[in-house]
Design a protein around this motif. Structure first.
Motif, PDB file in Angstrom:
ATOM      1  N   PRO A 291      -4.756  -4.750   4.093  1.00 44.88           N
ATOM      2  CA  PRO A 291      -4.189  -3.416   4.264  1.00 44.88           C
ATOM      3  C   PRO A 291      -2.744  -3.507   4.782  1.00 44.88           C
ATOM      4  CG  PRO A 291      -6.353  -3.593   5.321  1.00 44.88           C
ATOM      5  CD  PRO A 291      -5.961  -4.971   4.910  1.00 44.88           C
ATOM      6  N   ASN A 292      -1.915  -2.543   4.379  1.00 45.46           N
ATOM      7  CA  ASN A 292      -0.556  -2.438   4.900  1.00 45.46           C
ATOM      8  C   ASN A 292       0.419  -3.504   4.365  1.00 45.46           C
ATOM      9  OD1 ASN A 292       1.128  -0.854   6.380  1.00 45.46           O
ATOM     10  ND2 ASN A 292       0.230  -1.323   8.371  1.00 45.46           N
ATOM     11  N   ALA A 293      -0.014  -4.292   3.372  1.00 41.83           N
ATOM     12  CA  ALA A 293       0.852  -5.365   2.861  1.00 41.83           C
ATOM     13  C   ALA A 293       1.932  -4.821   1.929  1.00 41.83           C
ATOM     14  CB  ALA A 293       0.006  -6.398   2.123  1.00 41.83           C
ATOM     15  N   GLY A 294       1.647  -3.628   1.343  1.00 40.69           N
ATOM     16  CA  GLY A 294       2.624  -3.038   0.426  1.00 40.69           C
ATOM     17  C   GLY A 294       2.141  -2.984  -1.008  1.00 40.69           C
ATOM     18  N   LYS A 295       0.821  -2.957  -1.221  1.00 41.23           N
ATOM     19  CA  LYS A 295       0.277  -2.925  -2.587  1.00 41.23           C
ATOM     20  C   LYS A 295       0.645  -1.625  -3.308  1.00 41.23           C
ATOM     21  CE  LYS A 295      -3.853  -3.373  -0.978  1.00 41.23           C
ATOM     22  NZ  LYS A 295      -3.442  -3.413   0.440  1.00 41.23           N
ATOM     23  N   SER A 296       0.464  -0.500  -2.599  1.00 39.38           N
ATOM     24  CA  SER A 296       0.782   0.783  -3.248  1.00 39.38           C
ATOM     25  C   SER A 296       2.288   0.906  -3.461  1.00 39.38           C
ATOM     26  CB  SER A 296       0.270   1.945  -2.401  1.00 39.38           C
ATOM     27  OG  SER A 296      -1.116   1.819  -2.225  1.00 39.38           O
ATOM     28  N   SER A 297       3.058   0.355  -2.525  1.00 42.52           N
ATOM     29  CA  SER A 297       4.522   0.361  -2.699  1.00 42.52           C
ATOM     30  C   SER A 297       4.888  -0.459  -3.943  1.00 42.52           C
ATOM     31  CB  SER A 297       5.208  -0.250  -1.476  1.00 42.52           C
ATOM     32  OG  SER A 297       4.817   0.408  -0.309  1.00 42.52           O
ATOM     33  N   PHE A 298       4.167  -1.555  -4.145  1.00 37.87           N
ATOM     34  CA  PHE A 298       4.419  -2.427  -5.295  1.00 37.87           C
ATOM     35  C   PHE A 298       4.131  -1.676  -6.600  1.00 37.87           C
ATOM     36  CE2 PHE A 298       4.291  -6.278  -7.791  1.00 37.87           C
ATOM     37  CZ  PHE A 298       5.143  -7.119  -7.118  1.00 37.87           C
TER      38      PHE A 298
ATOM     39  N   SER B  86      10.818  -7.413  -2.778  1.00 37.32           N
ATOM     40  CA  SER B  86      10.970  -6.251  -1.914  1.00 37.32           C
ATOM     41  C   SER B  86      10.612  -5.020  -2.738  1.00 37.32           C
ATOM     42  CB  SER B  86      12.394  -6.125  -1.375  1.00 37.32           C
ATOM     43  OG  SER B  86      12.508  -4.881  -0.699  1.00 37.32           O
ATOM     44  N   ALA B  87       9.391  -4.543  -2.525  1.00 38.73           N
ATOM     45  CA  ALA B  87       8.941  -3.341  -3.251  1.00 38.73           C
ATOM     46  C   ALA B  87       9.827  -2.158  -2.850  1.00 38.73           C
ATOM     47  CB  ALA B  87       7.482  -3.056  -2.925  1.00 38.73           C
ATOM     48  N   GLU B  88      10.191  -2.134  -1.571  1.00 36.05           N
ATOM     49  CA  GLU B  88      10.998  -1.012  -1.073  1.00 36.05           C
ATOM     50  C   GLU B  88      12.366  -0.963  -1.780  1.00 36.05           C
ATOM     51  OE1 GLU B  88      10.024   0.290   3.033  1.00 36.05           O
ATOM     52  OE2 GLU B  88      12.104  -0.289   3.370  1.00 36.05           O
ATOM     53  N   ALA B  89      12.987  -2.136  -1.952  1.00 33.28           N
ATOM     54  CA  ALA B  89      14.296  -2.178  -2.618  1.00 33.28           C
ATOM     55  C   ALA B  89      14.159  -1.739  -4.079  1.00 33.28           C
ATOM     56  CB  ALA B  89      14.868  -3.595  -2.548  1.00 33.28           C
TER      57      ALA B  89
ATOM     58  N   VAL C 199      10.680  -8.981   1.801  1.00 35.37           N
ATOM     59  CA  VAL C 199      11.715  -9.982   2.116  1.00 35.37           C
ATOM     60  C   VAL C 199      13.030  -9.346   2.569  1.00 35.37           C
ATOM     61  CG1 VAL C 199      10.906 -11.983   0.785  1.00 35.37           C
ATOM     62  CG2 VAL C 199      12.306 -10.245  -0.333  1.00 35.37           C
ATOM     63  N   ASP C 200      13.090  -8.001   2.505  1.00 39.07           N
ATOM     64  CA  ASP C 200      14.280  -7.328   3.045  1.00 39.07           C
ATOM     65  C   ASP C 200      14.286  -7.356   4.572  1.00 39.07           C
ATOM     66  OD1 ASP C 200      12.947  -4.342   3.692  1.00 39.07           O
ATOM     67  OD2 ASP C 200      12.035  -5.428   2.070  1.00 39.07           O
ATOM     68  N   LEU C 201      13.139  -7.651   5.190  1.00 41.81           N
ATOM     69  CA  LEU C 201      13.095  -7.700   6.653  1.00 41.81           C
ATOM     70  C   LEU C 201      13.542  -9.082   7.142  1.00 41.81           C
ATOM     71  CD1 LEU C 201       9.750  -5.768   7.306  1.00 41.81           C
ATOM     72  CD2 LEU C 201      12.090  -4.924   7.550  1.00 41.81           C
TER      73      LEU C 201
ATOM     74  N   PRO D 268      -3.285   0.831   8.213  1.00 38.49           N
ATOM     75  CA  PRO D 268      -4.247   0.240   7.267  1.00 38.49           C
ATOM     76  C   PRO D 268      -5.123   1.285   6.581  1.00 38.49           C
ATOM     77  CG  PRO D 268      -4.439  -0.766   9.462  1.00 38.49           C
ATOM     78  CD  PRO D 268      -3.557   0.428   9.601  1.00 38.49           C
ATOM     79  N   PHE D 269      -5.599   0.933   5.409  1.00 38.40           N
ATOM     80  CA  PHE D 269      -6.524   1.746   4.596  1.00 38.40           C
ATOM     81  C   PHE D 269      -5.943   3.097   4.194  1.00 38.40           C
ATOM     82  CE2 PHE D 269      -9.473  -1.103   6.979  1.00 38.40           C
ATOM     83  CZ  PHE D 269      -9.794  -1.890   5.875  1.00 38.40           C
ATOM     84  N   THR D 270      -4.659   3.111   3.875  1.00 35.70           N
ATOM     85  CA  THR D 270      -4.057   4.320   3.305  1.00 35.70           C
ATOM     86  C   THR D 270      -4.699   4.581   1.950  1.00 35.70           C
ATOM     87  OG1 THR D 270      -2.006   3.761   4.405  1.00 35.70           O
ATOM     88  CG2 THR D 270      -1.849   5.369   2.643  1.00 35.70           C
ATOM     89  N   THR D 271      -4.876   3.503   1.188  1.00 33.50           N
ATOM     90  CA  THR D 271      -5.514   3.629  -0.131  1.00 33.50           C
ATOM     91  C   THR D 271      -7.009   3.388   0.016  1.00 33.50           C
ATOM     92  OG1 THR D 271      -3.530   2.719  -1.136  1.00 33.50           O
ATOM     93  CG2 THR D 271      -5.514   2.745  -2.509  1.00 33.50           C
ATOM     94  N   ILE D 272      -7.799   4.321  -0.498  1.00 32.99           N
ATOM     95  CA  ILE D 272      -9.248   4.107  -0.521  1.00 32.99           C
ATOM     96  C   ILE D 272      -9.707   4.043  -1.977  1.00 32.99           C
ATOM     97  CG2 ILE D 272     -11.512   5.052   0.135  1.00 32.99           C
ATOM     98  CD1 ILE D 272     -10.127   6.020   2.707  1.00 32.99           C
TER      99      ILE D 272
HETATM  100  N1  LIG Z   1      10.560  -3.273   4.700  1.00 33.93           N
HETATM  101  C1  LIG Z   1       9.664  -3.136   3.749  1.00 33.93           C
HETATM  102  N2  LIG Z   1       8.585  -2.372   3.937  1.00 33.93           N
HETATM  103  C2  LIG Z   1       7.692  -2.254   2.930  1.00 33.93           C
HETATM  104  C3  LIG Z   1       7.859  -2.901   1.675  1.00 33.93           C
HETATM  105  N3  LIG Z   1       6.807  -2.599   0.892  1.00 33.93           N
HETATM  106  C4  LIG Z   1       6.021  -1.785   1.621  1.00 33.93           C
HETATM  107  N4  LIG Z   1       6.543  -1.567   2.846  1.00 33.93           N
HETATM  108  C5  LIG Z   1       5.986  -0.729   3.926  1.00 33.93           C
HETATM  109  O1  LIG Z   1       4.712  -1.236   4.303  1.00 33.93           O
HETATM  110  C6  LIG Z   1       3.830  -0.184   4.668  1.00 33.93           C
HETATM  111  C7  LIG Z   1       2.538  -0.271   3.886  1.00 33.93           C
HETATM  112  O2  LIG Z   1       2.810   0.005   2.537  1.00 33.93           O
HETATM  113  P1  LIG Z   1       1.667   0.426   1.498  1.00 33.93           P
HETATM  114  O3  LIG Z   1       2.267   0.318   0.145  1.00 33.93           O
HETATM  115  O4  LIG Z   1       1.049   1.736   1.880  1.00 33.93           O
HETATM  116  O5  LIG Z   1       0.630  -0.754   1.760  1.00 33.93           O
HETATM  117  P2  LIG Z   1      -0.809  -1.023   1.101  1.00 33.93           P
HETATM  118  O6  LIG Z   1      -0.930  -2.487   0.930  1.00 33.93           O
HETATM  119  O7  LIG Z   1      -0.999  -0.175  -0.097  1.00 33.93           O
HETATM  120  O8  LIG Z   1      -1.769  -0.551   2.291  1.00 33.93           O
HETATM  121  P3  LIG Z   1      -3.290   0.032   2.237  1.00 33.93           P
HETATM  122  O9  LIG Z   1      -3.339   1.128   1.231  1.00 33.93           O
HETATM  123  O10 LIG Z   1      -3.506   0.513   3.612  1.00 33.93           O
HETATM  124  O11 LIG Z   1      -4.171  -1.118   1.883  1.00 33.93           O
HETATM  125  C8  LIG Z   1       4.602   1.114   4.429  1.00 33.93           C
HETATM  126  O12 LIG Z   1       5.178   1.543   5.646  1.00 33.93           O
HETATM  127  C9  LIG Z   1       5.701   0.695   3.459  1.00 33.93           C
HETATM  128  O13 LIG Z   1       6.865   1.503   3.537  1.00 33.93           O
HETATM  129  C10 LIG Z   1       9.036  -3.690   1.487  1.00 33.93           C
HETATM  130  O14 LIG Z   1       9.300  -4.281   0.441  1.00 33.93           O
HETATM  131  N5  LIG Z   1       9.890  -3.770   2.553  1.00 33.93           N
END
Ligand SMILES: Nc1nc2c(ncn2[C@@H]2O[C@H](COP(=O)(O)OP(=O)(O)OP(=O)(O)O)[C@@H](O)[C@H]2O)c(=O)[nH]1
Ligand SMILES: [Mg+2]
Length: 392
Positions: free
Chosen positions: A11-18, A247-250, A222-224, A33-37
């Motif tokens: 959880p929280n690794a950034g899967k949904s962001s990806f 960097s999914a965010e970038a 990797v932007d962090l 954690p567990f934003t996505t169910i």
């Molecule tokens: N700095 C940074 N933060 C990121 C990146 N990708 C995701 N995040 C942050 O990481 C947090 C979790 O992102 P999600 O995409 O919700 O993670 P997830 O893996 O889907 O989490 P669950 O749904 O809980 O399993 C959020 O605050 C995002 O903004 C990235 O590339 N860089």
């Protein structure tokens, strides 16, 4: 069905962001954690050079897109709930969602490379991402082992012959995308009895998982600043694995800026061009991303998807045409379709994907580049332009 790529990770690794970075689809993203169910499914695109450039033609794609000689071919991507250690036995959200990955041809393990979340996705001061790679793979292997164990209920220890056992397993495991020959290869130096021993069962499960669901590591965030050291650690610890800094965010920021016509950006490229009016904050954020792209070559997101599909799952893209001289279909569309096929596919396999009748009436295939007839056992290559001759 189109090829499916699974996004896995804690959880929280950034899967949904990806997933959003790949598709811009609106999904819930949050720092807990567990934003996505429920799983999120969206269409992303792998990129590959389009033959239009080399052939000197202007293409009219129907099932895909071509931008400046790069073909964007659709694939399905699924983002599932976060995994925690013990998930295969029901911990966290349990193993139900692992079933959502059954049809995936490959997996992308989205790892939080910043080390700022623990194995449950909770914020922490330091967590070694190498640990996450180890336990997550073990979880997936144990999930496979539990499916194989269920399949062995039809196998009688001491009675069922090896060949028969392999047939039963092939039947039961076909839903995981595992073929009989793959089970044969894994069982070559194993006995039926081994399927009933905990340790060897997991070994068998692990080999079958590696074959049917190869996994790429996307070292995300990797932007962090903390990520750099952790990335080095991952590469050193897993020298034989495909690890892509991401960097999914970038990537999300670039895709949104491009959507609003502020920049010109082709996913996967190593730079972008400003074309709109930016405010100071936007300029600063984009310049920071430019620096990151210089350092790592790109944001890594498109590269990770391409490598997962083309290098790990070993898919190829082939272009069927009806007119081998004009490289077009019967309506004159040039290079209309880009078809993803598993490595080792033949022209007959291509025919059966296009139309059942084409496969039934199959006579031979012609390489549109050379205009030569291809041998019956020809294995298609990435970028092939193929005309199928059939009795219809
Ligand atoms: N700095 C940074 N933060 C990121 C990146 N990708 C995701 N995040 C942050 O990481 C947090 C979790 O992102 P999600 O995409 O919700 O993670 P997830 O893996 O889907 O989490 P669950 O749904 O809980 O399993 C959020 O605050 C995002 O903004 C990235 O590339 N860089
Ligand atoms: Mg999520």
């Amino acid at each position: 069905m189109a090829l499916l790529v699974g996004l896995v990770g804690k959880p929280n690794a950034g899967k949904s962001s990806f997933l959003r970075a790949l598709t811009l689809v609106e999904v819930k993203i949050a720092s807990y954690p567990f934003t996505t169910i429920k799983p999120n499914l969206a269409v992303a695109h792998v990129t590959t050079p389009c033959p239009c450039k080399e052939l000197g033609v202007t293409c009219n794609p129907r099932n895909s897109r071509c931008v400046r000689g790069i073909r964007f071919v659709p694939v399905n991507v699924i983002d599932v709930a976060g995994l925690v250690p013990g998930a295969h036995a029901g911990r966290g959200l349990g193993n139900k969602f692992l079933d959502d990955l059954r049809k995936a041809s490959c997996l992308i393990h989205v790892v939080d490379c910043s080390g700022k979340t623990d194995e449950k996705g909770e914020p922490c001061d330091f967590h070694d991402p190498c640990e996450d790679v180890r336990w997550l793979e073990k979880e997936i292997d144990l999930w496979f082992a539990s499916i194989i164990k269920r399949a062995t209920s039809r196998i009688k220890r001491g009675f069922t012959k090896k060949g028969e056992a392999i047939k039963i397993l092939a039947n039961q495991l076909s839903g995981l995308g595992i073929k009989k020959e793959q089970i044969e290869a894994v069982m070559r130096d194993k006995e039926v009895d081994d399927l009933f021993k905990g340790g060897t069962l997991v070994e068998i499960a692990s080999s079958l998982r590696e074959i049917s669901k190869p996994m790429l590591i996307a070292a995300n965030k990797v932007d962090l600043p903390e990520s750099e050291e952790n990335l080095k650690r991952l590469i050193k610890e897993f020298p034989n694995r495909v690890i892509i800094p991401c960097s999914a965010e970038a990537e999300i920021a670039l895709k949104l800026a491009a959507k609003h016509e502020l920049i010109d950006y082709l996913p996967g490229s190593n730079d972008f061009e400003v074309k709109g009016k930016l405010n100071e904050k936007q300029r600063e954020a984009l310049e920071k991303i430019r620096e990151l792209m210089k350092k790592y070559g790109s944001t890594g997101v498109q590269e990770a998807l391409n490598k997962a599909v083309f290098e790990l799952a070993k898919y190829i893209v082939v272009y069927p045409v009806e007119n081998e001289n004009k490289f077009s279909d019967s309506k004159g569309n040039v290079l209309p379709d880009a078809i993803l096929l598993p490595h080792g596919s033949t022209p007959r396999d291509l025919a059966s994907i296009i139309h059942e009748e084409l496969a039934r009436g199959f006579i031979c295939a012609i390489d549109a580049r050379t205009k030569k007839r291809l041998p019956a056992d020809y294995k298609l290559k990435n970028g092939d332009v193929i005309k199928i001759m059939a009795r219809c």
